[in-house]
Scaffold this motif. Structure first.
Motif, PDB file in Angstrom:
ATOM      1  N   ASP A   1       3.707   3.328   4.057  1.00  0.00           N
ATOM      2  CA  ASP A   1       2.989   3.123   2.879  1.00  0.00           C
ATOM      3  C   ASP A   1       2.008   1.731   2.854  1.00  0.00           C
ATOM      4  O   ASP A   1       1.114   1.881   2.195  1.00  0.00           O
ATOM      5  N   ARG A   2       2.475   0.949   3.424  1.00  0.00           N
ATOM      6  CA  ARG A   2       1.788  -0.594   3.638  1.00  0.00           C
ATOM      7  C   ARG A   2       0.390   0.086   4.441  1.00  0.00           C
ATOM      8  O   ARG A   2      -0.728  -0.617   4.001  1.00  0.00           O
TER       9      ARG A   2
ATOM     10  N   HIS B   1      -2.024   1.889   1.998  1.00  0.00           N
ATOM     11  CA  HIS B   1      -2.588   1.251   0.856  1.00  0.00           C
ATOM     12  C   HIS B   1      -3.331   0.076   1.359  1.00  0.00           C
ATOM     13  O   HIS B   1      -4.012  -0.590   0.526  1.00  0.00           O
TER      14      HIS B   1
ATOM     15  N   ARG C   1      -6.628  -2.334   2.856  1.00  0.00           N
ATOM     16  CA  ARG C   1      -8.116  -2.157   2.821  1.00  0.00           C
ATOM     17  C   ARG C   1      -8.664  -1.441   4.184  1.00  0.00           C
ATOM     18  O   ARG C   1      -9.462  -0.809   4.143  1.00  0.00           O
TER      19      ARG C   1
ATOM     20  N   ARG D   1      -8.551   2.075   4.472  1.00  0.00           N
ATOM     21  CA  ARG D   1      -9.658   2.849   3.663  1.00  0.00           C
ATOM     22  C   ARG D   1     -10.904   2.834   4.225  1.00  0.00           C
ATOM     23  O   ARG D   1     -11.747   3.710   4.306  1.00  0.00           O
TER      24      ARG D   1
ATOM     25  N   GLU E   1      -5.012  -8.470   6.839  1.00  0.00           N
ATOM     26  CA  GLU E   1      -4.532  -7.845   5.308  1.00  0.00           C
ATOM     27  C   GLU E   1      -3.855  -8.898   4.475  1.00  0.00           C
ATOM     28  O   GLU E   1      -2.820  -9.465   5.028  1.00  0.00           O
TER      29      GLU E   1
ATOM     30  N   ARG F   1      -2.458  -8.707   0.865  1.00  0.00           N
ATOM     31  CA  ARG F   1      -1.979  -8.075  -0.196  1.00  0.00           C
ATOM     32  C   ARG F   1      -0.737  -8.770  -0.628  1.00  0.00           C
ATOM     33  O   ARG F   1      -0.604  -8.560  -1.844  1.00  0.00           O
TER      34      ARG F   1
END
Length: 397
Positions: A38-39, A42, A44, A47, A138, A140
């Protein structure tokens, strides 16, 4: 209790036994490997894979593979194999989803250009860059940089292609940045670089090869770089195609190709599962660590299938990746990456906020590492825009 199929796993399946790089409370509803997945989803950097080249750049068509669609296909194949072998599907999936996070823009052309441009400063390797992304870039979470993945996921990314050191390491030279990056991780949790990764990570690695073969044929035919007659002459693929034409005479080409790829993937996956089961049984693998310390990988194709798929891969490499259309795109891509790196090295003040402050003057090793990390994280589109902005004097900055 976290959702888990642990009771149904084989004894040799990998368990999340070694924790995370930084200790944190575990979830009450998700297993550690589910949280890793899941990390990644999600993130960037995940994506951005939507706008990174596989073979064809995004403006050449909407239906060609990108790094994102490729990663999703690898994840699907990995889950299928892991389920049949009673492995941890979530671990196989997260390694598959994250394995390309370190790829620069423009695919292998961008990687070649970055490696050459950074040769004097530690070089570049996309597998190592993936580790840098998930452990450093990352941002977040309040308590740590990176995604703070489990040891088992980090191991799978680090040893994506097998052991990095020791008697089973592939005969290749690794740039110093590998030692630098892995040393930082090893200072927290050593990765046993002499050993194989988990069986789940081995599954993800060969699922990558299966996906490559299928989508290179699909995209090559779609782009007109391959013909049906060329594909019909290939081992493994040709007999499947001949059988389809006999079974469905007159079938339109779009359906013919789709059915061919479906059957090709099924044949490769089935062979891999059967060969892997035999190897696990012959080696008496009863624990995940048994596979790590075995004398050979546990996940493999049969000898004949391995010979056929290597022949197909070799042909596709020449017919698709060395086609004049791809060569011309590759030439332009290398030039864009090379020129961007050269400019930022000489003029680090041109780097954007957040990157510029980390440099230490033109041409230094610290600046080079920052520049390589910045360019590697670009999408194809951003690289083109930056090139146009920095090198076209008539474009407003």
């Amino acid at each position: 209790m976290p959702v888990s199929d642990a009771d149904h796993l084989a004894p040799y399946a990998c368990r999340p036994a070694r924790g995370r790089l930084i200790d944190e409370p575990e979830s009450r509803i998700r297993s550690p490997f589910q949280r890793d997945r899941d990390r990644v989803v999600h993130a960037r950097s995940f994506r951005r894979l939507m706008y990174k080249t596989q073979v064809f750049v995004s403006h050449e068509g909407d239906h060609y593979r990108t790094r994102l669609t490729h990663s999703l296909e690898v994840a699907q194949i990995s889950r299928t194999i892991a389920r049949v072998l009673r492995l941890d599907e979530d671990l196989a999936e997260v390694v598959a989803l994250a394995h390309d996070l370190g790829h620069p823009p423009f695919g292998h052309a961008g990687e070649d250009a970055l490696a050459l441009a950074a040769a004097a400063f530690g070089g570049f390797d996309h597998n190592v860059q993936a580790l840098r992304v998930v452990t450093m870039f990352e941002r977040r979470y309040a308590a740590f940089d990176g995604l703070n993945l489990t040891w088992e996921t980090i191991e799978g990314l680090a040893k994506h292609n097998g052991p990095l050191t020791g008697p089973h390491a592939a005969p290749r030279q690794r740039p110093p940045v590998v030692s630098e990056t892995l040393a930082a991780i090893a200072a927290v949790k050593p990765l046993d670089l002499d050993g194989w990764p988990s069986i789940e990570a081995q599954v993800a690695s060969l699922a990558d090869d299966i996906a490559y073969i299928a989508h290179d044929i699909d995209d090559g035919l779609r782009a007109g770089l391959l013909s049906i007659d060329q594909v019909a002459a290939l081992p493994l693929v040709g007999p499947l195609l001949a059988g389809l034409i006999t079974e469905y005479p007159g079938l339109e080409q779009r359906r013919l190709i789709g059915e061919l790829l479906r059957r090709l993937i099924d044949r490769l996956v089935t062979d891999l599962i059967e060969e892997t089961r035999g190897r696990i049984a012959a080696a008496k693998i009863g624990h995940a660590d048994d596979a790590r310390h075995a004398g050979a990988p546990m996940v493999a194709f049969s000898a004949q299938m391995d010979q056929d798929r290597r022949a197909v891969q070799s042909y596709l490499f020449g017919a698709v990746y060395r086609h004049v259309r791809v060569n011309r795109m590759t030439s332009k891509a290398r030039r864009v990456v090379r020129d961007l790196v050269a400019l930022f090295l000489a003029e680090p003040e041109c780097l954007p906020d957040g990157w510029r402050e980390r440099t230490e003057g033109p041409g230094t090793a610290v600046t080079a590492r920052v520049v390589v990390d910045y360019v590697a994280g670009m999408t194809d589109r951003l690289a083109r825009d930056e090139y146009e902005t920095l090198f076209n004097p008539f474009v407003r900055t």
